[in-house]
Scaffold this motif. Sequence first.
Motif, PDB file in Angstrom:
ATOM      1  N   LEU A 158       0.825  -1.206   0.000  1.00 13.38           N
ATOM      2  CA  LEU A 158       0.000   0.000   0.000  1.00 13.38           C
ATOM      3  C   LEU A 158       0.860   1.258   0.000  1.00 13.38           C
ATOM      4  O   LEU A 158       0.608   2.199  -0.768  1.00 13.38           O
ATOM      5  CB  LEU A 158      -0.932  -0.013   1.206  1.00 13.38           C
ATOM      6  CG  LEU A 158      -1.835   1.218   1.386  1.00 13.38           C
ATOM      7  CD1 LEU A 158      -2.790   1.350   0.207  1.00 13.38           C
ATOM      8  CD2 LEU A 158      -2.602   1.137   2.705  1.00 13.38           C
ATOM      9  N   CYS A 159       1.880   1.283   0.853  1.00 11.00           N
ATOM     10  CA  CYS A 159       2.732   2.473   0.936  1.00 11.00           C
ATOM     11  C   CYS A 159       3.502   2.681  -0.361  1.00 11.00           C
ATOM     12  O   CYS A 159       3.712   3.824  -0.792  1.00 11.00           O
ATOM     13  CB  CYS A 159       3.688   2.351   2.123  1.00 11.00           C
ATOM     14  SG  CYS A 159       2.871   2.523   3.730  1.00 11.00           S
ATOM     15  N   SER A 160       3.905   1.586  -1.008  1.00  9.75           N
ATOM     16  CA  SER A 160       4.574   1.709  -2.297  1.00  9.75           C
ATOM     17  C   SER A 160       3.636   2.298  -3.347  1.00  9.75           C
ATOM     18  O   SER A 160       4.005   3.221  -4.092  1.00  9.75           O
ATOM     19  CB  SER A 160       5.088   0.339  -2.750  1.00  9.75           C
ATOM     20  OG  SER A 160       5.608   0.401  -4.059  1.00  9.75           O
ATOM     21  N   GLN A 161       2.415   1.783  -3.383  1.00  6.74           N
ATOM     22  CA  GLN A 161       1.460   2.242  -4.388  1.00  6.74           C
ATOM     23  C   GLN A 161       1.051   3.694  -4.161  1.00  6.74           C
ATOM     24  O   GLN A 161       0.906   4.475  -5.112  1.00  6.74           O
ATOM     25  CB  GLN A 161       0.225   1.331  -4.377  1.00  6.74           C
ATOM     26  CG  GLN A 161       0.491  -0.107  -4.788  1.00  6.74           C
ATOM     27  CD  GLN A 161       0.893  -0.242  -6.246  1.00  6.74           C
ATOM     28  OE1 GLN A 161       0.636   0.630  -7.065  1.00  6.74           O
ATOM     29  NE2 GLN A 161       1.531  -1.365  -6.579  1.00  6.74           N
ATOM     30  N   GLN A 162       0.876   4.074  -2.888  1.00  9.69           N
ATOM     31  CA  GLN A 162       0.434   5.427  -2.563  1.00  9.69           C
ATOM     32  C   GLN A 162       1.583   6.421  -2.451  1.00  9.69           C
ATOM     33  O   GLN A 162       1.346   7.618  -2.301  1.00  9.69           O
ATOM     34  CB  GLN A 162      -0.354   5.409  -1.241  1.00  9.69           C
ATOM     35  CG  GLN A 162      -1.620   4.577  -1.265  1.00  9.69           C
ATOM     36  CD  GLN A 162      -2.691   5.171  -2.162  1.00  9.69           C
ATOM     37  OE1 GLN A 162      -2.654   6.351  -2.499  1.00  9.69           O
ATOM     38  NE2 GLN A 162      -3.654   4.346  -2.565  1.00  9.69           N
ATOM     39  N   ARG A 163       2.829   5.911  -2.468  1.00 12.96           N
ATOM     40  CA  ARG A 163       4.023   6.745  -2.296  1.00 12.96           C
ATOM     41  C   ARG A 163       4.044   7.396  -0.926  1.00 12.96           C
ATOM     42  O   ARG A 163       4.407   8.571  -0.764  1.00 12.96           O
ATOM     43  CB  ARG A 163       4.173   7.786  -3.412  1.00 12.96           C
ATOM     44  CG  ARG A 163       3.999   7.255  -4.821  1.00 12.96           C
ATOM     45  CD  ARG A 163       4.800   5.986  -5.090  1.00 12.96           C
ATOM     46  NE  ARG A 163       6.229   6.218  -5.206  1.00 12.96           N
ATOM     47  CZ  ARG A 163       7.148   5.248  -5.094  1.00 12.96           C
ATOM     48  NH1 ARG A 163       6.769   4.001  -4.821  1.00 12.96           N
ATOM     49  NH2 ARG A 163       8.424   5.524  -5.214  1.00 12.96           N
ATOM     50  N   TRP A 164       3.663   6.618   0.090  1.00 11.39           N
ATOM     51  CA  TRP A 164       3.726   7.086   1.470  1.00 11.39           C
ATOM     52  C   TRP A 164       5.058   6.659   2.077  1.00 11.39           C
ATOM     53  O   TRP A 164       5.421   5.479   2.005  1.00 11.39           O
ATOM     54  CB  TRP A 164       2.603   6.472   2.310  1.00 11.39           C
ATOM     55  CG  TRP A 164       1.214   6.902   1.922  1.00 11.39           C
ATOM     56  CD1 TRP A 164       0.857   7.992   1.211  1.00 11.39           C
ATOM     57  CD2 TRP A 164       0.012   6.219   2.269  1.00 11.39           C
ATOM     58  NE1 TRP A 164      -0.517   8.042   1.078  1.00 11.39           N
ATOM     59  CE2 TRP A 164      -1.064   6.960   1.723  1.00 11.39           C
ATOM     60  CE3 TRP A 164      -0.282   5.047   2.980  1.00 11.39           C
ATOM     61  CZ2 TRP A 164      -2.393   6.583   1.868  1.00 11.39           C
ATOM     62  CZ3 TRP A 164      -1.595   4.661   3.125  1.00 11.39           C
ATOM     63  CH2 TRP A 164      -2.649   5.432   2.583  1.00 11.39           C
ATOM     64  N   PRO A 165       5.790   7.557   2.693  1.00 11.03           N
ATOM     65  CA  PRO A 165       7.016   7.155   3.386  1.00 11.03           C
ATOM     66  C   PRO A 165       6.684   6.158   4.504  1.00 11.03           C
ATOM     67  O   PRO A 165       5.735   6.363   5.272  1.00 11.03           O
ATOM     68  CB  PRO A 165       7.556   8.462   3.965  1.00 11.03           C
ATOM     69  CG  PRO A 165       6.877   9.543   3.186  1.00 11.03           C
ATOM     70  CD  PRO A 165       5.540   9.004   2.795  1.00 11.03           C
ATOM     71  N   LEU A 166       7.474   5.089   4.592  1.00 10.73           N
ATOM     72  CA  LEU A 166       7.227   4.047   5.594  1.00 10.73           C
ATOM     73  C   LEU A 166       8.539   3.702   6.284  1.00 10.73           C
ATOM     74  O   LEU A 166       9.531   3.377   5.639  1.00 10.73           O
ATOM     75  CB  LEU A 166       6.657   2.788   4.931  1.00 10.73           C
ATOM     76  CG  LEU A 166       6.519   1.545   5.825  1.00 10.73           C
ATOM     77  CD1 LEU A 166       5.511   1.778   6.944  1.00 10.73           C
ATOM     78  CD2 LEU A 166       6.130   0.323   4.997  1.00 10.73           C
ATOM     79  N   LEU A 167       8.528   3.764   7.609  1.00 12.75           N
ATOM     80  CA  LEU A 167       9.647   3.319   8.430  1.00 12.75           C
ATOM     81  C   LEU A 167       9.178   2.111   9.230  1.00 12.75           C
ATOM     82  O   LEU A 167       8.209   2.198   9.982  1.00 12.75           O
ATOM     83  CB  LEU A 167      10.105   4.429   9.384  1.00 12.75           C
ATOM     84  CG  LEU A 167      11.125   4.022  10.453  1.00 12.75           C
ATOM     85  CD1 LEU A 167      12.421   3.540   9.816  1.00 12.75           C
ATOM     86  CD2 LEU A 167      11.390   5.184  11.405  1.00 12.75           C
ATOM     87  N   VAL A 168       9.865   0.981   9.066  1.00 14.63           N
ATOM     88  CA  VAL A 168       9.501  -0.247   9.769  1.00 14.63           C
ATOM     89  C   VAL A 168      10.471  -0.458  10.916  1.00 14.63           C
ATOM     90  O   VAL A 168      11.689  -0.331  10.746  1.00 14.63           O
ATOM     91  CB  VAL A 168       9.527  -1.458   8.810  1.00 14.63           C
ATOM     92  CG1 VAL A 168       9.113  -2.725   9.542  1.00 14.63           C
ATOM     93  CG2 VAL A 168       8.587  -1.199   7.630  1.00 14.63           C
ATOM     94  N   THR A 169       9.943  -0.794  12.087  1.00 10.06           N
ATOM     95  CA  THR A 169      10.769  -0.920  13.275  1.00 10.06           C
ATOM     96  C   THR A 169      10.355  -2.135  14.088  1.00 10.06           C
ATOM     97  O   THR A 169       9.357  -2.791  13.789  1.00 10.06           O
ATOM     98  CB  THR A 169      10.679   0.366  14.126  1.00 10.06           C
ATOM     99  OG1 THR A 169      11.595   0.299  15.218  1.00 10.06           O
ATOM    100  CG2 THR A 169       9.267   0.565  14.656  1.00 10.06           C
ATOM    101  N   GLY A 170      11.130  -2.423  15.131  1.00  9.59           N
ATOM    102  CA  GLY A 170      10.808  -3.524  16.043  1.00  9.59           C
ATOM    103  C   GLY A 170      10.459  -2.976  17.409  1.00  9.59           C
ATOM    104  O   GLY A 170       9.566  -2.148  17.541  1.00  9.59           O
ATOM    105  N   ASN A 171      11.217  -3.388  18.433  1.00  6.52           N
ATOM    106  CA  ASN A 171      10.944  -2.927  19.799  1.00  6.52           C
ATOM    107  C   ASN A 171      11.634  -1.621  20.145  1.00  6.52           C
ATOM    108  O   ASN A 171      11.547  -1.153  21.275  1.00  6.52           O
ATOM    109  CB  ASN A 171      11.365  -3.993  20.812  1.00  6.52           C
ATOM    110  CG  ASN A 171      10.339  -5.105  20.940  1.00  6.52           C
ATOM    111  OD1 ASN A 171       9.307  -5.083  20.276  1.00  6.52           O
ATOM    112  ND2 ASN A 171      10.618  -6.069  21.793  1.00  6.52           N
TER     113      ASN A 171
END
Length: 339
Positions: free
Chosen positions: A56-69
């Motif tokens: 979804l973020c790729s298609q919408q061009r939304w910046p996405l930061l993925v994290t853990g704990n």
Amino acid sequence: MIFDAEIAYNELLARFGSRVRRNEPLARHCTFGVGGPADVWVSVDKPEDLVGLVTLCSQQRWPLLVTGNGTNVLYADAGVRGVVARVAINTYTIEELDADHAFLTVGAGISWPRIINDLTPLGWGGLEFGPGIPGTLGGGVISNAGVHGHDLGQVLEWVDIVDARQCEEEPVDPTVVRYQHDQLDLTYRHSRFRAQRRVQFNAEGDPIAAPHKMIEPAEIVMQLGIRLHREDPQKLRAAIDEHKQYRKRTQPPQQSAGSVFKNPQGDYSGRLIEAVGLKGTIRGGAQISERHANFIVNVGGARANDVATLIKEAHQRVYDRFGVDLELEVELRGEWKAL
């Protein structure tokens, strides 16, 4: 394309419900206890949800930061623009191969303490060295987490990642790829995923965050395959207790992100920082720990810039005195500016 947080929030809310929050303080999700707000925060607990979110973020061009704990992350006081997603995939299966061996398939979001506590009464060893490692197994892959001569790479067979490298240039769907052990470049506090995350220091000595990408990181650890071996539960419990006691004796009790710098070859970062007279130094609400100089702790009301200031001082003083370019273990995320 300008990121519209309200549009993103409403669309993600429809998909993920109460796991989505607006203007979420990242200090709640960082073991330093510092950091400004994320425009949109979401927690994903299924592999298909993680893939769907990245898509979804790729298609919408939304910046996405993925994290853990958030155990090795320093979020900026200004927070993070875009979507921040916590990988909370913590399901697992154990396949017994024979009387003495088993194979653990486990989500990247599971914490070390939880999986160790689950495996110990079943008599399965392999991860018992890590009760003091506060992060997730997925995060442990990035830095090949370890202690006391043991590390994750010694038992790790493979990892499944969400590969979003092609999403940077165009709105394409990510792919899921399995990397075998020999493809991971696992060494001391290092993996193939580490290089693009390394913090550099500029000519003025300021720590500089890695350049922003559309999807960060571009390769997201989703699932791990780990070899287990049969062990007496009492022996496992004794080893776990010993590791816990060692951590209690040697590490500070205040909020921190663990070791700040990697140990240089043949030496210890803590020794070098103490040797330049910085042990116990306070800037704002942050302190170079009096118990262990390679820890920066929140002694109350610290801000991210306080921590970064101490990182800068420690790195520069050690370099000036010993010529050693300490490598930062902590990642800088969000809207950082030079100090």
